[in-house]
Design a protein around this motif. Structure first.
Motif, PDB file in Angstrom:
ATOM      1  N   GLU A  63       8.776   5.846  -3.846  1.00 58.94           N
ATOM      2  CA  GLU A  63       7.541   5.569  -3.099  1.00 58.94           C
ATOM      3  C   GLU A  63       7.572   4.159  -2.521  1.00 58.94           C
ATOM      4  OE1 GLU A  63       4.585   6.286  -6.086  1.00 58.94           O
ATOM      5  OE2 GLU A  63       4.286   8.362  -5.465  1.00 58.94           O
ATOM      6  N   ALA A  66       9.898   4.130   0.388  1.00 55.41           N
ATOM      7  CA  ALA A  66       9.292   4.815   1.535  1.00 55.41           C
ATOM      8  C   ALA A  66       8.241   3.925   2.198  1.00 55.41           C
ATOM      9  CB  ALA A  66       8.664   6.134   1.093  1.00 55.41           C
ATOM     10  N   LEU A  67       7.437   3.240   1.404  1.00 59.32           N
ATOM     11  CA  LEU A  67       6.433   2.326   1.974  1.00 59.32           C
ATOM     12  C   LEU A  67       7.099   1.163   2.709  1.00 59.32           C
ATOM     13  CD1 LEU A  67       3.730   2.178  -0.832  1.00 59.32           C
ATOM     14  CD2 LEU A  67       3.453   3.073   1.483  1.00 59.32           C
ATOM     15  N   ALA A  69      10.037   1.234   4.126  1.00 61.29           N
ATOM     16  CA  ALA A  69      10.601   1.782   5.367  1.00 61.29           C
ATOM     17  C   ALA A  69       9.493   2.024   6.389  1.00 61.29           C
ATOM     18  CB  ALA A  69      11.347   3.088   5.068  1.00 61.29           C
ATOM     19  N   TRP A  70       8.351   2.528   5.929  1.00 62.34           N
ATOM     20  CA  TRP A  70       7.224   2.766   6.839  1.00 62.34           C
ATOM     21  C   TRP A  70       6.734   1.450   7.431  1.00 62.34           C
ATOM     22  CZ3 TRP A  70       2.121   1.196   6.911  1.00 62.34           C
ATOM     23  CH2 TRP A  70       1.309   1.858   7.853  1.00 62.34           C
ATOM     24  N   GLU A  71       6.613   0.421   6.576  1.00 62.95           N
ATOM     25  CA  GLU A  71       6.177  -0.891   7.059  1.00 62.95           C
ATOM     26  C   GLU A  71       7.175  -1.458   8.062  1.00 62.95           C
ATOM     27  OE1 GLU A  71       5.752  -3.109   3.446  1.00 62.95           O
ATOM     28  OE2 GLU A  71       3.684  -2.443   3.135  1.00 62.95           O
ATOM     29  N   GLU A  72       8.457  -1.303   7.800  1.00 60.85           N
ATOM     30  CA  GLU A  72       9.486  -1.787   8.716  1.00 60.85           C
ATOM     31  C   GLU A  72       9.395  -1.049  10.049  1.00 60.85           C
ATOM     32  OE1 GLU A  72      12.601  -3.992  10.236  1.00 60.85           O
ATOM     33  OE2 GLU A  72      11.511  -4.336   8.369  1.00 60.85           O
ATOM     34  N   ALA A  73       9.223   0.272   9.985  1.00 59.65           N
ATOM     35  CA  ALA A  73       9.115   1.062  11.209  1.00 59.65           C
ATOM     36  C   ALA A  73       7.857   0.680  11.985  1.00 59.65           C
ATOM     37  CB  ALA A  73       9.100   2.553  10.882  1.00 59.65           C
ATOM     38  N   ALA A  74       6.759   0.478  11.276  1.00 57.96           N
ATOM     39  CA  ALA A  74       5.520   0.086  11.943  1.00 57.96           C
ATOM     40  C   ALA A  74       5.667  -1.289  12.586  1.00 57.96           C
ATOM     41  CB  ALA A  74       4.364   0.085  10.948  1.00 57.96           C
ATOM     42  N   SER A  77       7.805  -0.916  15.647  1.00 58.37           N
ATOM     43  CA  SER A  77       7.041  -0.224  16.690  1.00 58.37           C
ATOM     44  C   SER A  77       6.061  -1.186  17.342  1.00 58.37           C
ATOM     45  CB  SER A  77       6.306   0.969  16.084  1.00 58.37           C
ATOM     46  OG  SER A  77       5.501   1.589  17.051  1.00 58.37           O
TER      47      SER A  77
END
Length: 89
Positions: A63, A66-67, A69-74, A77
């Protein structure tokens, strides 16, 4: 003849007592088998608890990854959007 009857009665009594001892020994054996099964079940339960703990830690780590990676992607972006907006101006 009386002596033979006494000996026979004593032998019969000893046989009955021996049968009682045999039954008690068999019951003790069954109880020992049950104790071994319960101990094995207890050990298995302990191993399941350890496995659950390991799985919980792995899930928590997943988890977190995943968070991250999500923060990096956000973040990428958002940076990309900002670059596009600057280029439009």
């Amino acid at each position: 003849m009386l002596t033979a009857k006494i000996i026979l009665a004593a032998a019969e009594k000893a046989f009955v007592q021996a049968e009682g001892v045999r039954l008690a020994a068999f019951k003790a054996f069954e109880l020992a088998q049950e104790a071994v099964k319960l101990e094995a079940a207890g050990i298995a339960a302990e191993l399941l608890i350890v496995a659950l703990d390991v799985a919980t830690k792995a899930l928590r780590d997943a988890e977190i990854k995943a968070l991250e990676a999500w923060e990096e992607a956000a973040s990428r972006s958002f940076a990309s959007s900002m670059t596009i907006e600057k280029l439009k101006r």
